[in-house]
Scaffold this active site. Sequence first.
Site, PDB file in Angstrom:
ATOM      1  N   LYS A 248       0.843  -1.195   0.000  1.00 50.73           N
ATOM      2  CA  LYS A 248       0.000   0.000   0.000  1.00 50.73           C
ATOM      3  C   LYS A 248       0.882   1.250   0.000  1.00 50.73           C
ATOM      4  CE  LYS A 248      -3.605   1.937   2.971  1.00 50.73           C
ATOM      5  NZ  LYS A 248      -4.549   1.612   4.049  1.00 50.73           N
ATOM      6  N   GLU A 254      10.521  -4.638   4.627  1.00 52.50           N
ATOM      7  CA  GLU A 254      10.636  -6.027   4.151  1.00 52.50           C
ATOM      8  C   GLU A 254      10.330  -6.106   2.662  1.00 52.50           C
ATOM      9  OE1 GLU A 254       9.019  -5.018   6.818  1.00 52.50           O
ATOM     10  OE2 GLU A 254       9.215  -6.414   8.491  1.00 52.50           O
ATOM     11  N   GLY A 310      -4.901  -2.632   5.361  1.00 54.61           N
ATOM     12  CA  GLY A 310      -4.128  -3.768   4.850  1.00 54.61           C
ATOM     13  C   GLY A 310      -4.814  -5.105   5.090  1.00 54.61           C
ATOM     14  N   ARG A 311      -5.262  -5.322   6.331  1.00 56.81           N
ATOM     15  CA  ARG A 311      -5.843  -6.632   6.653  1.00 56.81           C
ATOM     16  C   ARG A 311      -7.259  -6.790   6.122  1.00 56.81           C
ATOM     17  NH1 ARG A 311      -4.816  -3.394  10.736  1.00 56.81           N
ATOM     18  NH2 ARG A 311      -6.433  -2.697  12.202  1.00 56.81           N
ATOM     19  N   GLU A 396      -4.782  -7.786  15.097  1.00 57.28           N
ATOM     20  CA  GLU A 396      -4.311  -6.436  14.775  1.00 57.28           C
ATOM     21  C   GLU A 396      -5.475  -5.450  14.890  1.00 57.28           C
ATOM     22  OE1 GLU A 396      -0.680  -5.351  12.058  1.00 57.28           O
ATOM     23  OE2 GLU A 396      -2.455  -5.418  10.814  1.00 57.28           O
ATOM     24  N   HIS A 427      -4.916 -34.522  16.864  1.00 54.00           N
ATOM     25  CA  HIS A 427      -3.809 -35.376  17.304  1.00 54.00           C
ATOM     26  C   HIS A 427      -2.684 -34.556  17.928  1.00 54.00           C
ATOM     27  CE1 HIS A 427      -5.399 -39.073  15.430  1.00 54.00           C
ATOM     28  NE2 HIS A 427      -6.051 -38.167  14.710  1.00 54.00           N
ATOM     29  N   LYS A 547       9.247  -1.305  14.629  1.00 54.10           N
ATOM     30  CA  LYS A 547       9.758  -0.936  13.294  1.00 54.10           C
ATOM     31  C   LYS A 547      10.778   0.193  13.408  1.00 54.10           C
ATOM     32  CE  LYS A 547       5.780  -0.488  10.612  1.00 54.10           C
ATOM     33  NZ  LYS A 547       5.001  -0.234   9.441  1.00 54.10           N
TER      34      LYS A 547
HETATM   35  C1  G6Q Z   1      -2.664  -4.273   8.056  1.00 54.86           C
HETATM   36  C2  G6Q Z   1      -1.484  -3.518   8.358  1.00 54.86           C
HETATM   37  C3  G6Q Z   1      -0.192  -4.154   7.887  1.00 54.86           C
HETATM   38  C4  G6Q Z   1       0.197  -3.834   6.466  1.00 54.86           C
HETATM   39  C5  G6Q Z   1       1.655  -4.224   6.263  1.00 54.86           C
HETATM   40  C6  G6Q Z   1       2.143  -3.978   4.857  1.00 54.86           C
HETATM   41  O1  G6Q Z   1      -3.783  -3.927   8.307  1.00 54.86           O
HETATM   42  O2  G6Q Z   1      -1.646  -2.232   7.918  1.00 54.86           O
HETATM   43  O3  G6Q Z   1      -0.179  -5.546   8.040  1.00 54.86           O
HETATM   44  O4  G6Q Z   1      -0.636  -4.496   5.563  1.00 54.86           O
HETATM   45  O5  G6Q Z   1       2.448  -3.523   7.167  1.00 54.86           O
HETATM   46  O6  G6Q Z   1       2.023  -2.629   4.521  1.00 54.86           O
HETATM   47  P1  G6Q Z   1       2.201  -2.159   3.055  1.00 54.86           P
HETATM   48  O7  G6Q Z   1       1.128  -2.760   2.230  1.00 54.86           O
HETATM   49  O8  G6Q Z   1       2.137  -0.674   3.079  1.00 54.86           O
HETATM   50  O9  G6Q Z   1       3.551  -2.656   2.580  1.00 54.86           O
END
Ligand code: G6Q
Length: 583
Positions: A248, A254, A310-311, A396, A427, A547
């Site tokens: 996003k 990462e 994001g989620r 989250e 199991h 972070k």
């Molecule tokens: C989700 C969070 C988080 C996000 C990641 C990746 O709700 O906001 O998990 O999706 O940190 O972020 P980017 O898509 O900006 O790389």
Amino acid sequence: MNFQYWPYRKIPDAEIATTHLVASNTVHLICFLIKETLMKTEYSSITALPSWQALQNHYQEIKDHHLRELFQDDPLRGERLFVEATDLYLDYSKNRITDQTIQLLLQLANECHLKERIEAMFVGQKINTTEDRAALHTALRAPKDASITVDGKNVVPEIHDVLDKMSDFCDKVRSGMWLGHTGKPIRSIVNIGIGGSDLGPVMAYEALKFYSDRKLTFRFVSNIDATDLVEATLDLDPAETLFIVSSKTFTTLETMTNARSAKDWLQKSLGTDPQAIAKHFVAVSTNAEEVTKFGIDTNHMFGFWDWVGGRYSMDSAIGLSTMLAIGPENFQKLLNGFREMDDHFRSAPFEQNMPVLMGLLSIWYINFFGAQTVAVLPYECYLKRFPAYLQQLTMESNGKHIKLNGQPVDYNTGALYWGEPGTNGQHSFYQLIHQGTHLIPCDFIAFDQALNKLEHHHDMLVANVFAQAEALAFGKTIEEVKMEGVADSLAPHRVFEGNRPSNTILVKRLTPESLGKLVALYEHIVFTQGAIWNINSFDQWGVELGKALAQQIIPELENPQEPVLHHDDSTNTLIQYYRKYRK
Ligand code: G6Q
């Protein structure tokens, strides 16, 4: 009114006046009515609400009742305590509840203005107050002719433009028309993303593998650990590989580190001609500037918006890998499934509303029984990543200890969600659910029809779901154990107390539609919980501190000179020890 208790942002008078002017516009009118209602939301804590106090008293009355008694007293409860909606069947009769519990939980929902809050989300109010954003994932699956306004603009046409662009691209790749730099068609797709830009795509790919194009190979790289990228690309031919950089923000450490290393991997074999990047990299992002800086043509960028968390983004362009795997038509079916559950959540009366009931039941256990976790147990191998996906969605979203008004909560919030597909879990960890000391409410998810048919397998699988829920609820008494001839010394070990609550969700078949319904079901369970707890389910400040500290520590690890360290003594010592042995 006292703004301390205002659940959402302050509404300027001017805006209210404007709303009057355009009262002919239904959406604005609805917004106005919602704001009017929410203005009445003035409670210092949910624990002070009449329904909360009644639930506390009711808990004292019910806590020692066994599910065995509840079924004896109400023999038809299995036929009564269910909800069938959007083709999903929820049996919630094996919960430690009576009709009064449900009445009180529904009263709690009303006292917390759940209806108005749901409406506020659907019409695009900025309910993510700490980021001043709407949380409009529901718009992502709205039909083309819908109108949903954010900052005065209908966002639905843009959503459908992106979907059309995705479809067009996916058709090209899937048909072999999209050629790599050396003229070969694409055979492998690597999604690079993390968190919400990874967990949804991986889960959906695994869940819908049955419907995917098996000629294409899919890999998902998220971790900054080099192993992730190296292993994912080890057997791939760069000339046939397409990378989707899903981020996003397009600044995530990462993802951008992995994307740069992927670029190096590709360029080592295909050279540094910018055309190679153009043919082998596409982006999913809201940040066109950073996408361009990386070297990806914005024509090959699939956008989304800041009001998609994001989620909550697997049905936005973040689902590009899903669409590549299952095709645009199936992706549309996935969206239809989401939409059906959205419509149900928005319109069904609460007593027949599946996400509302499940959300309230989880509150009952978390806040009154003191349960700390919820297990989600899908009896379907294709759903193996579903619990991991739900971990982010639930934890989250609702792992918060500050209320919307900035004050700390005086009650528990978000539970730990976890699980594994059945029957494997039986199991391993089910032992603790059956005979341990923790109360762990379980959600069993099973399918009436198997996708892969081998004689007897599916009936045996589903028999295990029913057996587990039955065993958890009713257990086995010491008398029953002794009747089986078990020695007295062993008998206590063989007792199952029972009274362990569970929900059973039956779905006809795992399809793109039913996956959409299941994901939307849990999204709305999370919303219901967050609304009751009066927290913001849509921010995630808790990920920031680590972070920021990592950014500070990276140069301290890499510095060729011995750095002056200013951390605590433990962190300083760990850094020094690592520096001594790193190569
Ligand atoms: C989700 C969070 C988080 C996000 C990641 C990746 O709700 O906001 O998990 O999706 O940190 O972020 P980017 O898509 O900006 O790389």
